[in-house]
Design an enzyme around this catalytic site. Structure first.
Site, short mmCIF file in Angstrom:
data_model
loop_
_atom_site.label_atom_id
_atom_site.label_comp_id
_atom_site.label_asym_id
_atom_site.label_seq_id
_atom_site.Cartn_x
_atom_site.Cartn_y
_atom_site.Cartn_z
N SER A 192 4.38 39.67 -4.74
CA SER A 192 3.27 38.86 -5.22
C SER A 192 2.09 39.66 -5.75
O SER A 192 1.37 39.17 -6.61
CB SER A 192 2.79 37.93 -4.11
OG SER A 192 2.22 38.67 -3.07
N HIS A 204 7.78 33.53 -4.89
CA HIS A 204 7.15 33.68 -6.21
C HIS A 204 8.18 33.59 -7.34
O HIS A 204 7.89 33.98 -8.47
CB HIS A 204 6.36 35.00 -6.28
CG HIS A 204 5.25 35.02 -5.28
ND1 HIS A 204 4.04 34.42 -5.51
CD2 HIS A 204 5.19 35.51 -4.02
CE1 HIS A 204 3.27 34.56 -4.44
NE2 HIS A 204 3.95 35.22 -3.52
N LYS A 217 3.70 26.62 -4.40
CA LYS A 217 3.26 27.43 -5.53
C LYS A 217 3.74 26.77 -6.83
O LYS A 217 3.08 25.85 -7.31
CB LYS A 217 3.71 28.87 -5.33
CG LYS A 217 3.08 29.46 -4.03
CD LYS A 217 3.31 30.92 -3.85
CE LYS A 217 3.01 31.42 -2.44
NZ LYS A 217 1.60 31.42 -2.06
#
Ligand code: PMP
Length: 407
Positions: A188, A216, A247
């Site tokens: 990340s 991610h 996310k």
């Protein structure tokens, strides 16, 4: 309070180092993201958010909002219990099926966050498999580190993304020792990507289980948003894929996808799954809408890739150093915690641009940075404003700029 003087001394130390965390208080407005109203300044002001992990703007997507509203209208606010005690609704079950399908696995298991997924799933596997050793990439996220620590299993750290080091460490362990290789797809803070195929080769050669954090990656990579492992045709070689719904999917929650037996095992033994209230059904419904949408729509991923490329070009043109990587994360390197905090404050106060500084201990000292995450909802004009503000502050801060044309 007896310990307050100790607490305050520790907090002062963080302030002196430039590492004290201050939160911008943001009010989002439906449909207006990345614009938000900031309430922690002298008076409310409009800012553009450049550091959100709502990478694709799905937190504002009409399908996601509609699914959440419908679920609230249908079943109310909370789950009302743990998954075991009345908290499993059809929304949870449907989302788990959706996620299992996303990763081509037999089953999936939901947790209240990505952090809890790693902590609970990896911790349970490591503690319950007798004699298990976890081989953990040196760059792994705190949630995996804490899960392994909590498991009390033996941990062997291998150099970040270094296949030769992983192989040496696997070879040094007895063949009969149960092993888990734990790593991430997209890291990340640097935005670099693991050599997943090579790791699978080694894990297979040495009989290790593979545990991949795609927090991610999910929603962002692969034809259906299954992550980097999907893009590279490797999902079938990964034993456990862990992801977040907070996310790219814009909502909240975490999960693992794996064999039915493994998910049932974690469901049955992980305290971080068993003894906590289930996600609100509306959250599960919203997340399912996001996962479904990104299984068939590539528009958001293509737009995001375009914005990322545009930002990199602009930064090069004005000579702002950024770490090259093959992902959607653009780390702009400052290399000093005080300057990093200062630039972030000025961006917010003078330019209405919000980018949280990333300092130690999130990243090693000397690599302090602004972590920028362009999304489909940022405009070209937003990109221009950001680049020009950064160039102004670089000069004011006397950090050298070397435009590409001059290199
Ligand atoms: N894994 C990684 C690699 C992360 O970066 C994060 C959060 N930043 C998590 C897990 C935790 O995910 P969540 O935010 O859903 O708790």
């Amino acid at each position: 309070m007896a310990f307050d003087s100790f607490f305050n001394a520790e907090l002062d130390r963080l302030r002196d180092e430039g590492n004290y965390r201050r939160f911008a208080e943001l009010e989002r407005h439906r449909g207006a993201f990345p614009a938000a109203t900031r309430h922690d300044g002298p008076s409310p002001s409009t800012v553009t958010v450049w550091c959100s992990n709502d990478y694709l703007g799905m937190g504002q997507h009409p399908k996601v909002l509609a699914a959440m509203h419908a679920a609230i209208n249908e079943v109310g606010a909370g789950a009302g219990g743990t998954r075991n005690i009345s908290g499993t609704t059809r929304h949870h079950v449907a989302l788990e099926r959706e996620l299992a399908d996303l990763h081509g696995k037999e089953a999936a298991l939901l947790f209240t966050s990505g952090y809890v997924s790693n902590w609970a799933a990896l911790g349970t596997l490591a503690s319950r498999i007798p004699g298990c050793v976890v081989l953990s990439d040196a760059g792994n996220h705190a949630s995996m580190i804490e899960g392994i620590r909590h498991s009390r299993a033996k941990k062997v750290i291998w150099k970040h993304n270094d296949l030769a080091d992983l192989e040496a460490k696997l070879a040094a362990l007895p063949a009969e020792t149960p092993k888990i290789v734990a790593f991430e797809s997209v890291y990340s803070m640097d935005g670099d990507i693991a050599p997943i195929a090579g790791i699978c080769d080694l894990a297979e050669r040495y009989g290790a289980m593979t545990y991949l954090d795609e927090v991610h990656g999910v929603g962002l990579y692969g034809p259906r948003g299954g992550g980097v492992a999907e893009r590279e045709g490797l999902m079938g070689r990964i034993d456990v894929i862990e992801g977040t719904l907070g996310k790219a999917y814009g909502v909240m929650g975490g999960y693992i996808a794996a064999s039915a037996a493994l998910c049932d095992f974690v469901r049955s033994f992980a305290s971080g799954f068993i003894f906590t209230t289930a996600l609100p059904p509306a959250v599960a419904a919203g997340a399912q809408a996001a996962v479904r949408h990104l299984k068939t729509s590539d528009t958001e991923r293509r737009l995001q890739a375009g914005r990322v490329a545009s930002l990199r070009e602009r930064l090069d043109a004005v000579g702002i150093p950024h770490q090259p990587n093959p992902s959607h994360i653009v780390p702009v390197m400052v290399g000093d915690p005080v300057k990093c905090r200062w630039i972030s404050d000025l961006l917010l106060d003078e330019f209405g641009i919000y980018i949280q500084p990333i300092n130690y201990p999130t990243v090693p000292r000397g690599t302090e940075r602004l972590r920028i995450t362009p999304s489909p909802v940022h405009s070209e004009a937003d990109l221009d404003r950001l680049t020009s503000a950064l160039a102004t502050l670089w000069d004011r801060c006397r950090i050298a700029r070397v435009p590409m044309a001059a290199q």
